[in-house]
Design a protein around this motif. Structure first.
Motif, PDB file in Angstrom:
ATOM      1  N   LEU A  88      36.368  31.407  29.711  1.00  0.00           N
ATOM      2  CA  LEU A  88      37.335  31.995  30.611  1.00  0.00           C
ATOM      3  C   LEU A  88      36.715  33.025  31.138  1.00  0.00           C
ATOM      4  N   GLY A  89      36.935  33.468  32.713  1.00  0.00           N
ATOM      5  CA  GLY A  89      36.567  34.564  33.192  1.00  0.00           C
ATOM      6  C   GLY A  89      36.979  34.936  34.599  1.00  0.00           C
ATOM      7  N   ASP A  90      36.403  35.903  35.108  1.00  0.00           N
ATOM      8  CA  ASP A  90      36.974  36.384  36.603  1.00  0.00           C
ATOM      9  C   ASP A  90      35.892  35.986  37.445  1.00  0.00           C
ATOM     10  N   LEU A  91      36.466  35.194  38.640  1.00  0.00           N
ATOM     11  CA  LEU A  91      35.785  34.891  39.661  1.00  0.00           C
ATOM     12  C   LEU A  91      35.672  35.982  41.006  1.00  0.00           C
ATOM     13  N   LEU A  92      34.749  36.249  41.308  1.00  0.00           N
ATOM     14  CA  LEU A  92      34.478  37.481  42.396  1.00  0.00           C
ATOM     15  C   LEU A  92      34.283  36.665  43.742  1.00  0.00           C
ATOM     16  N   ASP A  93      34.671  37.453  44.748  1.00  0.00           N
ATOM     17  CA  ASP A  93      34.339  37.120  45.874  1.00  0.00           C
ATOM     18  C   ASP A  93      33.526  37.817  46.473  1.00  0.00           C
ATOM     19  N   SER A  94      32.777  37.509  47.743  1.00  0.00           N
ATOM     20  CA  SER A  94      31.559  38.262  48.331  1.00  0.00           C
ATOM     21  C   SER A  94      31.716  39.915  48.303  1.00  0.00           C
ATOM     22  N   GLU A  95      32.982  40.166  48.157  1.00  0.00           N
ATOM     23  CA  GLU A  95      33.161  41.738  48.050  1.00  0.00           C
ATOM     24  C   GLU A  95      33.623  42.345  46.846  1.00  0.00           C
ATOM     25  N   ARG A  96      33.415  41.378  45.811  1.00  0.00           N
ATOM     26  CA  ARG A  96      33.605  41.708  44.324  1.00  0.00           C
ATOM     27  C   ARG A  96      34.932  41.909  43.891  1.00  0.00           C
ATOM     28  N   LEU A 132      28.957  32.411  46.362  1.00  0.00           N
ATOM     29  CA  LEU A 132      27.840  31.625  45.737  1.00  0.00           C
ATOM     30  C   LEU A 132      26.769  31.429  46.815  1.00  0.00           C
ATOM     31  N   ILE A 133      27.021  31.220  48.228  1.00  0.00           N
ATOM     32  CA  ILE A 133      26.171  31.055  49.044  1.00  0.00           C
ATOM     33  C   ILE A 133      25.471  32.557  49.433  1.00  0.00           C
ATOM     34  N   LYS A 134      26.234  33.695  49.614  1.00  0.00           N
ATOM     35  CA  LYS A 134      25.846  34.729  49.796  1.00  0.00           C
ATOM     36  C   LYS A 134      24.950  35.251  48.475  1.00  0.00           C
ATOM     37  N   GLU A 135      25.128  34.755  47.566  1.00  0.00           N
ATOM     38  CA  GLU A 135      24.260  35.049  46.220  1.00  0.00           C
ATOM     39  C   GLU A 135      23.033  34.061  46.158  1.00  0.00           C
ATOM     40  N   GLY A 136      22.786  33.301  46.997  1.00  0.00           N
ATOM     41  CA  GLY A 136      21.477  32.482  47.059  1.00  0.00           C
ATOM     42  C   GLY A 136      21.538  31.109  46.932  1.00  0.00           C
ATOM     43  N   ALA A 137      22.718  30.453  46.789  1.00  0.00           N
ATOM     44  CA  ALA A 137      22.786  29.258  46.859  1.00  0.00           C
ATOM     45  C   ALA A 137      22.940  28.610  48.252  1.00  0.00           C
ATOM     46  N   ARG A 138      22.625  27.298  48.390  1.00  0.00           N
ATOM     47  CA  ARG A 138      22.910  26.801  49.770  1.00  0.00           C
ATOM     48  C   ARG A 138      23.863  25.537  49.698  1.00  0.00           C
ATOM     49  N   GLN A 139      24.525  25.604  50.666  1.00  0.00           N
ATOM     50  CA  GLN A 139      25.536  24.269  50.900  1.00  0.00           C
ATOM     51  C   GLN A 139      24.830  22.964  50.617  1.00  0.00           C
ATOM     52  N   ALA A 140      25.214  22.064  49.623  1.00  0.00           N
ATOM     53  CA  ALA A 140      24.741  20.726  49.105  1.00  0.00           C
ATOM     54  C   ALA A 140      24.934  19.859  50.359  1.00  0.00           C
TER      55      ALA A 140
END
Length: 120
Positions: free
Chosen positions: A54-62, A103-111
């Motif tokens: 369990l955890g917190d999910l953050l948007d691109s603005e944290r 996730l994309i902002k952090e370096g992933a790309r859309q599959a």
């Protein structure tokens, strides 16, 4: 093995209780760690394989956008054979899209369609 991290929503974009986001590729744990904070304050790379946390999910603005579960699948013991992860969120389209955007902002790309299976 591919060198980039891919991300996709793996459940239908329709109102539902749970929505799942998948990541795969070398570096996916590091990307996940930047948008998911386990409530036990542990690092993603220290989490037991295949155990939901369990955890917190953050948007691109944290900002916290959800309190989901996440788990890691260390390669080669994952669907794709690579390091992979899943985030099990509430099924809101807004939450799912914001999570993918972060996730994309952090370096992933859309599959691309079928890319997880292609990697497998």
């Amino acid at each position: 093995m591919s060198k980039d991290v891919i991300v996709a929503i793996s459940t239908p974009l329709a109102p539902s209780a749970i929505g799942i986001i998948r990541l795969s590729g070398k570096g996916c744990f590091e990307i996940l760690e930047r948008v998911f904070r386990p409530i036990n304050k542990d690092k993603i790379t220290n989490l037991p394989n295949r155990k939901l946390i369990l955890g917190d999910l953050l948007d691109s603005e944290r900002n916290i956008i959800d309190r989901p579960l996440a788990c890691t699948f260390k390669g080669p013991y994952s669907y794709t054979g690579e390091d992979s992860a899943e985030i099990h969120c509430h099924g809101s389209q807004v939450v799912l899209m914001e999570a993918v955007r972060a996730l994309i902002k952090e370096g992933a790309r859309q599959a691309k369609a079928g890319e997880f299976t292609q990697r497998a």
